[in-house]
Design a protein around this motif. Sequence first.
Motif, short mmCIF file in Angstrom:
data_model
loop_
_atom_site.label_atom_id
_atom_site.label_comp_id
_atom_site.label_asym_id
_atom_site.label_seq_id
_atom_site.Cartn_x
_atom_site.Cartn_y
_atom_site.Cartn_z
N ALA A 165 0.86 -1.17 0.00
CA ALA A 165 0.00 0.00 0.00
C ALA A 165 0.90 1.22 0.00
N PRO A 166 0.32 2.39 -0.25
CA PRO A 166 1.13 3.60 -0.26
C PRO A 166 2.06 3.70 0.94
N GLU A 167 3.32 3.51 0.71
CA GLU A 167 4.37 3.63 1.73
C GLU A 167 4.19 2.77 2.96
N ARG A 168 3.38 1.75 2.80
CA ARG A 168 3.23 0.83 3.92
C ARG A 168 3.22 -0.58 3.37
N MET A 169 3.61 -1.49 4.21
CA MET A 169 3.54 -2.88 3.81
C MET A 169 3.05 -3.67 4.99
#
Lengths: 366, 95
Positions: free
Chosen positions: B34-38
């Motif tokens: 996901a946007p800048e997250r995992m």
Amino acid sequence: MTVHPPPVALLCELTHRCPLRCAYCSNPLALEGASDELSTGEWMNLLDQAADLGVLQVHFSGGEPTVRQDLAELVAHAAGRGLYTNLITSGVLLGAPQIMALAEAGLEHVQLGLPDCEEEGSTFITGFKGGFARKMTTAQAVRDAGLALTVNAVITRHNAARLPRMIEMAVDLGARRLEVANVQYYGWGLKNRAALMPSPDQLKAMTPIVQEARERLKGVLVIDYVIPDYYAKRPKSCMGGWGQQFVNVTPSGTVLPCHAAETIPHLSFDSLRERTLRDIWEHGMAFAAYRGDHWMPSTCKSCDRKEIDWGGCRCQALALAGDAAAIDPTCVESPYHATIRALAEAEAEAGSDAITYRSFTLPRTA
Amino acid sequence: MTGRVLIADDSVPRLAPHVRLRYDEARSRWAVLAPERMLLPDDIAVEVLQRLDGQRTLAAIIDLLAQEFQAERAEVRGDVIDLLQDLSDKGFVTA
Ligand code: SF4
Ligand code: SF4
């Protein structure tokens, strides 16, 4: 030594060119010129290598990455290799057609920098007139193109009081995620620290504002909060640990464990023009230097947080404690901790407005 | 501005736009990007997420899981709602 697991994320500093001149820019003081930048083919080759190695996410950053005419091509190449793509931009050079082209190329997410919620403050901190209005238009175009939007609100002493309005602005712009990011002091930001550092009272006021907004906007806006670590008790986990998850490539192809790593003078860095990404990641001198815990001072080695924050930031240890292998001085265990906090308080109190704006020619005092 | 999504039986939950569930070959595990997250989903979460096809309702997904894993429907329902509401609040799932 066993071969180290591959990085999760790759950050491509496509260029150091940027129309803005932000006081807090974390780019190095010695910026790389356009003529040294990797070519389209070289970037594509890197993206292939990264995908083969096991990288999952690519961040296109800079400078201002949209200066590069080949950005959509690079995004398409990365997306074609199954990489998750993110664009980190100031948004001042992007028109709706370019944003649409990036979306069609397979871009997933845009992170838009928001230096303030009003024109005047924005111009003061970025040294660029008219940027604010363009950012607003860009945010709209990003939403219209169906891309995910994160607003990165950069907090300094000058705009801290306007945090509530910046949060509302992120909601109005249709962002699903907001970073309330106190400046991290690297590069130009470190140089301008005295002009940016918030006071402890400002910090104290910020925390409940963020907590209240998080609660109220649950399911609407995810808020990540980065405090100024000079006021923290424990250091941040810099890059998820040196050489653990993250790799940074400069415009000319130098491969770094973090964007500020070149400030550590005894390290030597390798270029993609000479070695492969895998070789550099697995065997490069700079990556090996502070990977894991072999280099740690005994306080960190025996600390139960050592695999949480990995001893903090090496660049900050060098900048503030004079030794890149010291405990990050933002940790209470560091002998410098109290000094660092006092320094931040004194700078905030003095309230200087003297900014050295980012530029390609180093100011003489540097 | 849109409000908080509440996951209910007639919801049609799916991954949020720009959230990808992918198998990570290099590390032999599943990842949600996901946007800048995992996110590293556990085995059960992977089973649930793989069944979000943008067509099935939550009720249908629960039926499917209860049947495939021969589990108590009420129990499955509780777990799945907890999981998806949490992922929705974090922006990974929408409905
Ligand atoms: S921080 Fe400002 S000057 Fe630095 S690259 Fe970003 S927009 Fe440009
Ligand atoms: S002692 Fe070292 S490992 Fe422990 S919290 Fe401080 S910096 Fe982190």
